[in-house]
Design an enzyme around this catalytic site. Structure first.
Site, PDB file in Angstrom:
ATOM      1  N   ASP A  22       0.761  -1.069   0.110  1.00 39.14           N
ATOM      2  CA  ASP A  22      -0.073   0.078   0.008  1.00 39.14           C
ATOM      3  C   ASP A  22       0.948   1.307  -0.023  1.00 39.14           C
ATOM      4  O   ASP A  22       0.648   2.264  -0.781  1.00 39.14           O
ATOM      5  CB  ASP A  22      -1.052  -0.084   1.127  1.00 39.14           C
ATOM      6  CG  ASP A  22      -1.732   1.342   1.359  1.00 39.14           C
ATOM      7  OD1 ASP A  22      -2.508   1.554   0.353  1.00 39.14           O
ATOM      8  OD2 ASP A  22      -1.671   1.995   2.315  1.00 39.14           O
ATOM      9  N   SER A  23       1.885   1.175   0.866  1.00 39.08           N
ATOM     10  CA  SER A  23       2.885   2.442   0.887  1.00 39.08           C
ATOM     11  C   SER A  23       3.630   2.395  -0.278  1.00 39.08           C
ATOM     12  O   SER A  23       3.993   3.688  -0.712  1.00 39.08           O
ATOM     13  CB  SER A  23       3.738   2.240   2.240  1.00 39.08           C
ATOM     14  OG  SER A  23       2.917   2.256   3.212  1.00 39.08           O
TER      15      SER A  23
END
Length: 134
Positions: A22-23
């Site tokens: 996600d990051s």
């Protein structure tokens, strides 16, 4: 927390991989936006959301899946099939599971040092994904 031993990415849960992935996606999108647009922080965030929401990631995964290797597809499916207690407010369970699988794949690639592959997939995404399409 004992940091003497590094955990092999193959031993991480799909949700831990998705946590990293996600990051990874968010950073790539943020970087691309600020490199090419002179927007206020609020407008940059609004544009970023068009790429990192569960609905967007579901569509991105569909676009990129034909390019996945056999190993990448297996990691994606492992993430997609990970059990989740909740789903996103603005996404169906199918979209949410697929977005988790996509994040899992990105996290796996990143943690395995396959940054070139991450960038290859991101370039295809950036060139072919239509963020305003519903």
């Amino acid at each position: 927390m004992n940091e003497s031993e590094k955990i092999d990415p193959r031993e991480l849960s799909p949700l831990a991989l998705a946590f990293v992935g996600d990051s990874v996606l968010e950073l790539l999108v943020r970087q691309r936006l600020v490199e090419h647009h002179r927007l206020s922080a609020g407008k940059l965030n609004a544009e970023k959301v068009k790429y990192v929401s569960a609905k967007a990631q579901f569509r991105e995964q569909q676009l990129l899946e034909p390019l996945f290797t056999e190993d990448e597809l297996a990691v994606f499916k492992r993430g997609r099939n990970a059990s989740k207690a909740s789903v996103a407010k603005h996404a169906s369970p199918e979209e949410y599971r697929a977005s988790t699988g996509f994040e899992c794949l990105l996290g796996w690639l990143y943690l395995n040092g396959q940054l070139e592959r991450v960038h290859q997939l991101f370039e295809v995404l950036w060139q072919q994904f239509e963020p305003d399409q519903k």
